[in-house]
Design a protein around this motif. Structure first.
Motif: not given
Length: 182
Positions: A120-128, A131-138, A140-147
């Motif tokens: 799984y390499k999300p950077e190849l899909l541009g997802i990484k 996600v980096q453009k999101l606010k830091p608090e978003q 961290s939550i996205l990382d915990l819940v989805y990844f």
């Protein structure tokens, strides 16, 4: 000699799945196995267990397909939710926890090395990048819940913030990410 991969449009695939056609299973695997394995392996980590969960995911997709509704969302989103839920269920299962506790120390080095070589390499899909453009608090939550497979309650406990805040920030993050796909 390698077999040619089968690719169908989402509408063709949905129709083939509804009609229980053999080509649907083959197309489903050819089109989505790598992506679903990526989602699963981010949560489960162990490659062999991830492969088992991937197989369980395809079986559940096949058996649960009558409950799929295109009105409620895209096929891929529905399948990712199945893969994610089965992965989390596997992590929480007593057998899995016991298996991990009993792993021999000498195998840990090999285990860790294998984990760094994930498909799984999300950077190849541009997802990484998205996600980096999101606010830091978003993020961290996205990382915990989805990844990492945390529940909303577990994420709230981990971050020390109210459950309602977790849900709001997660919803806002998803809305923000969706803007990139419309």
């Amino acid at each position: 000699m390698s077999k040619k991969k089968i690719t169908l449009s989402e509408e063709e695939l949905v129709l083939a799945l509804k009609n229980r056609e053999k080509i649907a299973v083959e197309a489903l695997y050819d089109m989505y196995s790598a992506s679903l394995f990526g989602v699963i392996s981010r949560i489960v980590i162990d490659e062999a267990t991830s492969e088992d969960v991937l197989q369980e995911t395809f079986v559940k997709i096949w058996h649960s397909f009558p409950s799929y509704s295109a009105d409620k969302g895209r096929l891929f989103t529905w399948m990712v939710n199945i893969a994610r839920n089965l992965s989390i269920d596997k992590l929480r299962s007593k057998d899995f926890r016991n298996q991990n506790k009993n792993q021999e120390l000498e195998n840990n080095v090999t285990f860790i090395d294998e984990q760094r070589n994930t498909v799984y390499k999300p950077e190849l899909l541009g997802i990484k990048d998205l996600v980096q453009k999101l606010k830091p608090e978003q993020k961290s939550i996205l990382d915990l819940v989805y990844f990492k497979g945390y529940t909303h309650v577990e994420a709230a406990d981990e971050l020390g913030i109210p459950l309602g805040t977790i849900k709001t920030r997660l919803r806002m993050a998803i809305i923000e990410l969706r803007k990139n796909f419309n």
